[in-house]
Design a protein around this motif. Structure first.
Motif, PDB file in Angstrom:
ATOM      1  N   SER A  36       0.856  -1.183   0.000  1.00 54.41           N
ATOM      2  CA  SER A  36       0.000   0.000   0.000  1.00 54.41           C
ATOM      3  C   SER A  36       0.889   1.229   0.000  1.00 54.41           C
ATOM      4  O   SER A  36       2.100   1.141   0.238  1.00 54.41           O
ATOM      5  N   GLU A  37       0.291   2.355  -0.288  1.00 56.05           N
ATOM      6  CA  GLU A  37       1.000   3.618  -0.180  1.00 56.05           C
ATOM      7  C   GLU A  37       0.085   4.634   0.481  1.00 56.05           C
ATOM      8  O   GLU A  37      -1.142   4.568   0.336  1.00 56.05           O
ATOM      9  N   THR A  38       0.685   5.528   1.234  1.00 58.15           N
ATOM     10  CA  THR A  38      -0.100   6.580   1.864  1.00 58.15           C
ATOM     11  C   THR A  38       0.022   7.841   1.025  1.00 58.15           C
ATOM     12  O   THR A  38       1.112   8.198   0.578  1.00 58.15           O
ATOM     13  N   VAL A  39      -1.112   8.488   0.808  1.00 58.69           N
ATOM     14  CA  VAL A  39      -1.153   9.677  -0.043  1.00 58.69           C
ATOM     15  C   VAL A  39      -1.870  10.797   0.703  1.00 58.69           C
ATOM     16  O   VAL A  39      -2.837  10.556   1.429  1.00 58.69           O
ATOM     17  N   PRO A  40      -1.399  12.029   0.549  1.00 59.79           N
ATOM     18  CA  PRO A  40      -2.047  13.142   1.256  1.00 59.79           C
ATOM     19  C   PRO A  40      -3.418  13.453   0.678  1.00 59.79           C
ATOM     20  O   PRO A  40      -3.679  13.219  -0.505  1.00 59.79           O
ATOM     21  N   VAL A  41      -4.289  13.955   1.520  1.00 57.08           N
ATOM     22  CA  VAL A  41      -5.598  14.442   1.080  1.00 57.08           C
ATOM     23  C   VAL A  41      -5.761  15.870   1.584  1.00 57.08           C
ATOM     24  O   VAL A  41      -5.075  16.296   2.520  1.00 57.08           O
ATOM     25  N   VAL A  42      -6.643  16.601   0.943  1.00 59.09           N
ATOM     26  CA  VAL A  42      -6.911  17.973   1.379  1.00 59.09           C
ATOM     27  C   VAL A  42      -7.628  17.914   2.725  1.00 59.09           C
ATOM     28  O   VAL A  42      -8.706  17.329   2.847  1.00 59.09           O
ATOM     29  N   ALA A  43      -6.996  18.470   3.734  1.00 55.10           N
ATOM     30  CA  ALA A  43      -7.535  18.390   5.094  1.00 55.10           C
ATOM     31  C   ALA A  43      -7.922  19.773   5.596  1.00 55.10           C
ATOM     32  O   ALA A  43      -7.194  20.750   5.382  1.00 55.10           O
ATOM     33  N   GLU A  44      -9.052  19.832   6.264  1.00 51.96           N
ATOM     34  CA  GLU A  44      -9.504  21.075   6.875  1.00 51.96           C
ATOM     35  C   GLU A  44      -9.915  20.800   8.313  1.00 51.96           C
ATOM     36  O   GLU A  44     -10.517  19.763   8.605  1.00 51.96           O
ATOM     37  N   ILE A  45      -9.593  21.735   9.182  1.00 49.52           N
ATOM     38  CA  ILE A  45      -9.968  21.601  10.585  1.00 49.52           C
ATOM     39  C   ILE A  45     -11.351  22.207  10.783  1.00 49.52           C
ATOM     40  O   ILE A  45     -11.595  23.360  10.424  1.00 49.52           O
ATOM     41  N   ALA A  46     -12.256  21.409  11.331  1.00 51.65           N
ATOM     42  CA  ALA A  46     -13.600  21.916  11.606  1.00 51.65           C
ATOM     43  C   ALA A  46     -13.521  23.029  12.648  1.00 51.65           C
ATOM     44  O   ALA A  46     -12.725  22.952  13.592  1.00 51.65           O
ATOM     45  N   PRO A  47     -14.316  24.086  12.481  1.00 51.25           N
ATOM     46  CA  PRO A  47     -14.290  25.182  13.460  1.00 51.25           C
ATOM     47  C   PRO A  47     -14.614  24.677  14.858  1.00 51.25           C
ATOM     48  O   PRO A  47     -15.406  23.756  15.043  1.00 51.25           O
ATOM     49  N   GLY A  48     -13.997  25.286  15.832  1.00 54.68           N
ATOM     50  CA  GLY A  48     -14.260  24.906  17.216  1.00 54.68           C
ATOM     51  C   GLY A  48     -13.057  25.167  18.090  1.00 54.68           C
ATOM     52  O   GLY A  48     -11.962  25.462  17.605  1.00 54.68           O
ATOM     53  N   VAL A 145     -12.567  14.462  13.923  1.00 50.97           N
ATOM     54  CA  VAL A 145     -11.522  13.852  13.099  1.00 50.97           C
ATOM     55  C   VAL A 145     -11.099  14.802  11.985  1.00 50.97           C
ATOM     56  O   VAL A 145     -11.937  15.419  11.327  1.00 50.97           O
ATOM     57  N   CYS A 146      -9.799  14.892  11.787  1.00 57.78           N
ATOM     58  CA  CYS A 146      -9.229  15.616  10.653  1.00 57.78           C
ATOM     59  C   CYS A 146      -8.379  14.615   9.869  1.00 57.78           C
ATOM     60  O   CYS A 146      -7.303  14.212  10.322  1.00 57.78           O
ATOM     61  N   GLU A 147      -8.872  14.194   8.708  1.00 65.02           N
ATOM     62  CA  GLU A 147      -8.174  13.188   7.904  1.00 65.02           C
ATOM     63  C   GLU A 147      -7.134  13.864   7.019  1.00 65.02           C
ATOM     64  O   GLU A 147      -7.465  14.714   6.197  1.00 65.02           O
ATOM     65  N   THR A 148      -5.872  13.474   7.193  1.00 66.12           N
ATOM     66  CA  THR A 148      -4.784  14.101   6.438  1.00 66.12           C
ATOM     67  C   THR A 148      -4.211  13.205   5.346  1.00 66.12           C
ATOM     68  O   THR A 148      -3.431  13.680   4.517  1.00 66.12           O
ATOM     69  N   TYR A 149      -4.573  11.908   5.344  1.00 63.33           N
ATOM     70  CA  TYR A 149      -4.016  11.014   4.324  1.00 63.33           C
ATOM     71  C   TYR A 149      -4.963   9.847   4.069  1.00 63.33           C
ATOM     72  O   TYR A 149      -5.875   9.575   4.854  1.00 63.33           O
ATOM     73  N   ASP A 150      -4.710   9.168   2.961  1.00 63.70           N
ATOM     74  CA  ASP A 150      -5.480   7.982   2.613  1.00 63.70           C
ATOM     75  C   ASP A 150      -4.504   6.842   2.314  1.00 63.70           C
ATOM     76  O   ASP A 150      -3.304   7.069   2.114  1.00 63.70           O
ATOM     77  N   THR A 151      -5.015   5.621   2.285  1.00 65.28           N
ATOM     78  CA  THR A 151      -4.215   4.439   1.973  1.00 65.28           C
ATOM     79  C   THR A 151      -4.707   3.842   0.669  1.00 65.28           C
ATOM     80  O   THR A 151      -5.908   3.605   0.508  1.00 65.28           O
ATOM     81  N   ALA A 152      -3.786   3.615  -0.265  1.00 64.26           N
ATOM     82  CA  ALA A 152      -4.162   3.120  -1.590  1.00 64.26           C
ATOM     83  C   ALA A 152      -3.388   1.856  -1.929  1.00 64.26           C
ATOM     84  O   ALA A 152      -2.254   1.653  -1.469  1.00 64.26           O
ATOM     85  N   ASP A 153      -4.009   1.003  -2.739  1.00 66.34           N
ATOM     86  CA  ASP A 153      -3.342  -0.209  -3.225  1.00 66.34           C
ATOM     87  C   ASP A 153      -2.230   0.144  -4.204  1.00 66.34           C
ATOM     88  O   ASP A 153      -2.251   1.202  -4.845  1.00 66.34           O
ATOM     89  N   ILE A 154      -1.271  -0.772  -4.335  1.00 62.86           N
ATOM     90  CA  ILE A 154      -0.247  -0.672  -5.371  1.00 62.86           C
ATOM     91  C   ILE A 154      -0.422  -1.859  -6.312  1.00 62.86           C
ATOM     92  O   ILE A 154      -0.498  -3.007  -5.865  1.00 62.86           O
ATOM     93  N   ASP A 155      -0.483  -1.594  -7.594  1.00 62.43           N
ATOM     94  CA  ASP A 155      -0.693  -2.646  -8.591  1.00 62.43           C
ATOM     95  C   ASP A 155       0.658  -3.083  -9.153  1.00 62.43           C
ATOM     96  O   ASP A 155       1.350  -2.297  -9.801  1.00 62.43           O
ATOM     97  N   TYR A 156       1.034  -4.331  -8.880  1.00 61.98           N
ATOM     98  CA  TYR A 156       2.293  -4.871  -9.393  1.00 61.98           C
ATOM     99  C   TYR A 156       2.007  -5.757 -10.602  1.00 61.98           C
ATOM    100  O   TYR A 156       1.452  -6.848 -10.466  1.00 61.98           O
TER     101      TYR A 156
END
Length: 237
Positions: A36-48, A145-156
């Motif tokens: 797998s590989e970790t990839v960044p995602v657009v993250a925003e902090i909810a107000p509070g 929760v503030c999600e900063t990354y995702d996990t994706a498959d790698i195709d070999y």
């Protein structure tokens, strides 16, 4: 002296290369195949208003935008383990508490350290276990929760070329996600002859439980959910 045992390293980069170097130092022949590989995602902090930050993965820090981290470093940070705590300190957090290595223990530590109803921002990945959040909420905390990354498959495509022709002796599995990916790869006929006798070393009981029954006869679980314990198990084979 016989040939070095070939050990399949399935964790994502950059950790996979670090693990490979350590295995070479121990006298093994690493075969690096991140599942797998970790990839960044657009993250925003909810107000509070937040009272603390919780972090259960180094990747949550690694993939977060510097500006996002900069807006949080005035808060106390609670990390799942020492490695994640060090990443938080390197990112600029001054008040960092390291946990014992698992999400439930981290939730208990937060519940004991913070007031009832405290608001915690949880930096996390999109693919994650629910343990930390469930335990923290049960302990009287409010979790955002503030999600900063995702996990994706790698195709070999050239899997045999990647693995070579020699027998794989041991596979190191770090997550259920990787275990499921390896199960699918092992179905490919071009690698059946080099894989069928391999031992499978798992970082947690949950990983072992996700394996097919025929694999579990040659699977073991490390005594702690960290790589040093996994290496200790490997050395005992």
């Amino acid at each position: 002296m016989g040939e070095a045992r070939r050990v399949l390293v399935t964790r994502p980069e950059p950790g996979a290369s670090h693990t490979a170097r350590r295995l070479e130092e121990m006298g093994f022949a690493p075969v690096v195949l991140p599942l797998s590989e970790t990839v960044p995602v657009v993250a925003e902090i909810a107000p509070g208003r937040y009272d603390a930050v919780a972090i259960t993965s180094v990747n949550a820090i690694r993939h977060a935008e510097p500006g996002l981290i900069g807006s949080l470093i005035h808060l106390p940070a609670y990390a799942v383990g020492e490695k994640t705590a060090n990443a938080a300190r390197s990112a600029g957090f001054a008040d960092v508490t390291a946990g014992r290595g698992d999400g439930e223990a981290l939730a208990l530590a937060l519940s004991g350290a913070l007031r009832h109803g405290a608001h915690v921002l949880y930096l996390a990945g999109r693919v994650r276990r629910p343990d930390f959040e469930a335990k923290a909420v049960a302990g009287g905390l409010e979790i955002t929760v503030c999600e900063t990354y995702d996990t994706a498959d790698i195709d070999y495509r050239d899997l045999r070329g990647r693995l070579g022709d020699a027998q794989i002796d041991v596979a190191l599995i770090y997550s259920v996600f990787a275990a499921k990916a390896l199960i699918e790869l092992a179905k490919r006929p071009e690698i059946s002859d080099i894989w069928e006798k391999a031992w499978v070393l798992c970082l947690s009981p949950r990983i072992l439980e996700s394996l097919p029954e025929r694999w579990q006869a040659r699977a073991l679980v490390s005594e702690r959910p960290d790589e040093q314990a996994l290496f200790k198990l490997l050395a005992s084979l």
